[in-house]
Design a protein around this motif. Sequence first.
Motif, PDB file in Angstrom:
ATOM      1  N   ARG A   1       0.852  -1.181   0.000  1.00  0.00           N
ATOM      2  CA  ARG A   1       0.000   0.000   0.000  1.00  0.00           C
ATOM      3  C   ARG A   1       0.883   1.223   0.000  1.00  0.00           C
ATOM      4  N   ARG A   2       0.386   2.282  -0.614  1.00  0.00           N
ATOM      5  CA  ARG A   2       1.139   3.526  -0.596  1.00  0.00           C
ATOM      6  C   ARG A   2       0.157   4.670  -0.390  1.00  0.00           C
ATOM      7  N   ARG A   3       0.689   5.732   0.144  1.00  0.00           N
ATOM      8  CA  ARG A   3      -0.161   6.912   0.310  1.00  0.00           C
ATOM      9  C   ARG A   3      -0.362   7.552  -1.042  1.00  0.00           C
ATOM     10  N   ARG A   4      -1.524   8.114  -1.238  1.00  0.00           N
ATOM     11  CA  ARG A   4      -1.810   8.763  -2.517  1.00  0.00           C
ATOM     12  C   ARG A   4      -2.764   9.926  -2.285  1.00  0.00           C
ATOM     13  N   GLN A   5      -2.957  10.691  -3.303  1.00  0.00           N
ATOM     14  CA  GLN A   5      -3.901  11.803  -3.228  1.00  0.00           C
ATOM     15  C   GLN A   5      -5.316  11.233  -3.074  1.00  0.00           C
ATOM     16  N   PRO A   6      -6.172  11.912  -2.310  1.00  0.00           N
ATOM     17  CA  PRO A   6      -7.534  11.395  -2.107  1.00  0.00           C
ATOM     18  C   PRO A   6      -8.280  11.115  -3.406  1.00  0.00           C
ATOM     19  N   GLU A   7      -8.137  11.998  -4.407  1.00  0.00           N
ATOM     20  CA  GLU A   7      -8.863  11.767  -5.658  1.00  0.00           C
ATOM     21  C   GLU A   7      -8.335  10.528  -6.381  1.00  0.00           C
ATOM     22  N   ASP A   8      -7.038  10.218  -6.226  1.00  0.00           N
ATOM     23  CA  ASP A   8      -6.473   9.013  -6.835  1.00  0.00           C
ATOM     24  C   ASP A   8      -6.991   7.755  -6.132  1.00  0.00           C
ATOM     25  N   ALA A   9      -7.050   7.806  -4.814  1.00  0.00           N
ATOM     26  CA  ALA A   9      -7.549   6.658  -4.053  1.00  0.00           C
ATOM     27  C   ALA A   9      -9.025   6.406  -4.369  1.00  0.00           C
ATOM     28  N   ARG A  10      -9.796   7.475  -4.414  1.00  0.00           N
ATOM     29  CA  ARG A  10     -11.225   7.353  -4.739  1.00  0.00           C
ATOM     30  C   ARG A  10     -11.399   6.765  -6.137  1.00  0.00           C
ATOM     31  N   ARG A  11     -10.595   7.230  -7.074  1.00  0.00           N
ATOM     32  CA  ARG A  11     -10.663   6.733  -8.461  1.00  0.00           C
ATOM     33  C   ARG A  11     -10.297   5.255  -8.518  1.00  0.00           C
ATOM     34  N   GLU A  12      -9.301   4.843  -7.709  1.00  0.00           N
ATOM     35  CA  GLU A  12      -8.903   3.431  -7.681  1.00  0.00           C
ATOM     36  C   GLU A  12     -10.065   2.554  -7.202  1.00  0.00           C
ATOM     37  N   ILE A  13     -10.794   3.024  -6.202  1.00  0.00           N
ATOM     38  CA  ILE A  13     -11.948   2.272  -5.702  1.00  0.00           C
ATOM     39  C   ILE A  13     -13.042   2.203  -6.767  1.00  0.00           C
ATOM     40  N   LEU A  14     -13.328   3.332  -7.413  1.00  0.00           N
ATOM     41  CA  LEU A  14     -14.350   3.348  -8.465  1.00  0.00           C
ATOM     42  C   LEU A  14     -13.966   2.432  -9.625  1.00  0.00           C
ATOM     43  N   ASP A  15     -12.697   2.462 -10.022  1.00  0.00           N
ATOM     44  CA  ASP A  15     -12.238   1.595 -11.115  1.00  0.00           C
ATOM     45  C   ASP A  15     -12.358   0.119 -10.730  1.00  0.00           C
ATOM     46  N   ALA A  16     -11.992  -0.208  -9.509  1.00  0.00           N
ATOM     47  CA  ALA A  16     -12.097  -1.600  -9.046  1.00  0.00           C
ATOM     48  C   ALA A  16     -13.546  -2.059  -9.038  1.00  0.00           C
ATOM     49  N   ALA A  17     -14.445  -1.195  -8.586  1.00  0.00           N
ATOM     50  CA  ALA A  17     -15.867  -1.545  -8.571  1.00  0.00           C
ATOM     51  C   ALA A  17     -16.396  -1.735  -9.986  1.00  0.00           C
ATOM     52  N   THR A  18     -15.991  -0.873 -10.903  1.00  0.00           N
ATOM     53  CA  THR A  18     -16.434  -0.980 -12.293  1.00  0.00           C
ATOM     54  C   THR A  18     -15.969  -2.301 -12.899  1.00  0.00           C
ATOM     55  N   GLU A  19     -14.706  -2.659 -12.681  1.00  0.00           N
ATOM     56  CA  GLU A  19     -14.172  -3.923 -13.199  1.00  0.00           C
ATOM     57  C   GLU A  19     -14.912  -5.114 -12.604  1.00  0.00           C
ATOM     58  N   LEU A  20     -15.187  -5.048 -11.315  1.00  0.00           N
ATOM     59  CA  LEU A  20     -15.879  -6.138 -10.640  1.00  0.00           C
ATOM     60  C   LEU A  20     -17.303  -6.280 -11.166  1.00  0.00           C
ATOM     61  N   LEU A  21     -17.986  -5.170 -11.338  1.00  0.00           N
ATOM     62  CA  LEU A  21     -19.359  -5.199 -11.843  1.00  0.00           C
ATOM     63  C   LEU A  21     -19.444  -5.825 -13.229  1.00  0.00           C
ATOM     64  N   ALA A  22     -18.391  -5.702 -13.986  1.00  0.00           N
ATOM     65  CA  ALA A  22     -18.387  -6.252 -15.345  1.00  0.00           C
ATOM     66  C   ALA A  22     -18.133  -7.756 -15.359  1.00  0.00           C
ATOM     67  N   THR A  23     -17.726  -8.322 -14.220  1.00  0.00           N
ATOM     68  CA  THR A  23     -17.325  -9.730 -14.233  1.00  0.00           C
ATOM     69  C   THR A  23     -18.094 -10.643 -13.287  1.00  0.00           C
ATOM     70  N   VAL A  24     -18.777 -10.100 -12.289  1.00  0.00           N
ATOM     71  CA  VAL A  24     -19.477 -10.967 -11.328  1.00  0.00           C
ATOM     72  C   VAL A  24     -20.897 -10.449 -11.082  1.00  0.00           C
ATOM     73  N   PRO A  25     -21.781 -11.305 -10.560  1.00  0.00           N
ATOM     74  CA  PRO A  25     -23.141 -10.854 -10.234  1.00  0.00           C
ATOM     75  C   PRO A  25     -23.115  -9.752  -9.171  1.00  0.00           C
ATOM     76  N   ALA A  26     -24.131  -8.912  -9.192  1.00  0.00           N
ATOM     77  CA  ALA A  26     -24.182  -7.745  -8.305  1.00  0.00           C
ATOM     78  C   ALA A  26     -24.043  -8.108  -6.831  1.00  0.00           C
ATOM     79  N   HIS A  27     -24.640  -9.218  -6.395  1.00  0.00           N
ATOM     80  CA  HIS A  27     -24.570  -9.561  -4.968  1.00  0.00           C
ATOM     81  C   HIS A  27     -23.146  -9.906  -4.515  1.00  0.00           C
ATOM     82  N   GLU A  28     -22.256 -10.186  -5.468  1.00  0.00           N
ATOM     83  CA  GLU A  28     -20.863 -10.475  -5.130  1.00  0.00           C
ATOM     84  C   GLU A  28     -19.998  -9.211  -5.086  1.00  0.00           C
ATOM     85  N   VAL A  29     -20.575  -8.081  -5.432  1.00  0.00           N
ATOM     86  CA  VAL A  29     -19.831  -6.822  -5.415  1.00  0.00           C
ATOM     87  C   VAL A  29     -19.940  -6.230  -4.011  1.00  0.00           C
TER      88      VAL A  29
END
Length: 197
Positions: free
Chosen positions: A10-38
């Motif tokens: 883990r590394r420290r990052r700017q808040p907007e970068d960390a938030r974007r990383e979470i949003l990107d991870a959620a988007t990738e997950l939503l594209a590959t698994v059923p919603a209840h697994e997100v």
Amino acid sequence: MAVAEGGARRRRRQPEDARREILDAATELLATVPAHEVTVAAIMGRTTLSRKSFYVYFRDRAELVAALVHPLRVEADAGLAQWAAAVEPVAAGRTALRAAAETYRRHGAILRVVFWAATGDPDIRRVRDDLTAAVVDVAVAKVEQASAGLADPRATAIALVTMNIHRLLALDAEATDTELDELVGTLSTIWERTLRL
């Protein structure tokens, strides 16, 4: 540096970068698994952040979904504004519907989560209702404008909008332009015949 679950650093990052990383991870997950697994754990497992970091940027999954939907909302609102202002409802309606089809084709995974998970999740239901309320309001105005002699313009508008949404949710990213045009043609014809345009 701290070590995250699974051994990643883990590394420290700017808040907007960390938030974007979470949003990107959620988007990738939503594209590959059923919603209840997100889940929060599944999302954060795809990031280099700790699980508790999720709650620094989002109150809950519903707030995360609302953030994912926001850019789509901007797209949808632009097409909706053109339809609302149009004097000629048929051509403007077809244009707005085609723009909606493009949005559903590009962002279907996120939109399916919003609509399908809303049944059992009141927070996501609010996101869904917020997403559809403006469409229904414009549709009611168009139904009333058509003066088709319908007893309940709001009920008619809701039925037509619901039809559009459920059919558009079936689109996937591989749908061709021809398939979109055929779908828009079919839905537009139903609207026009219902409103006798």
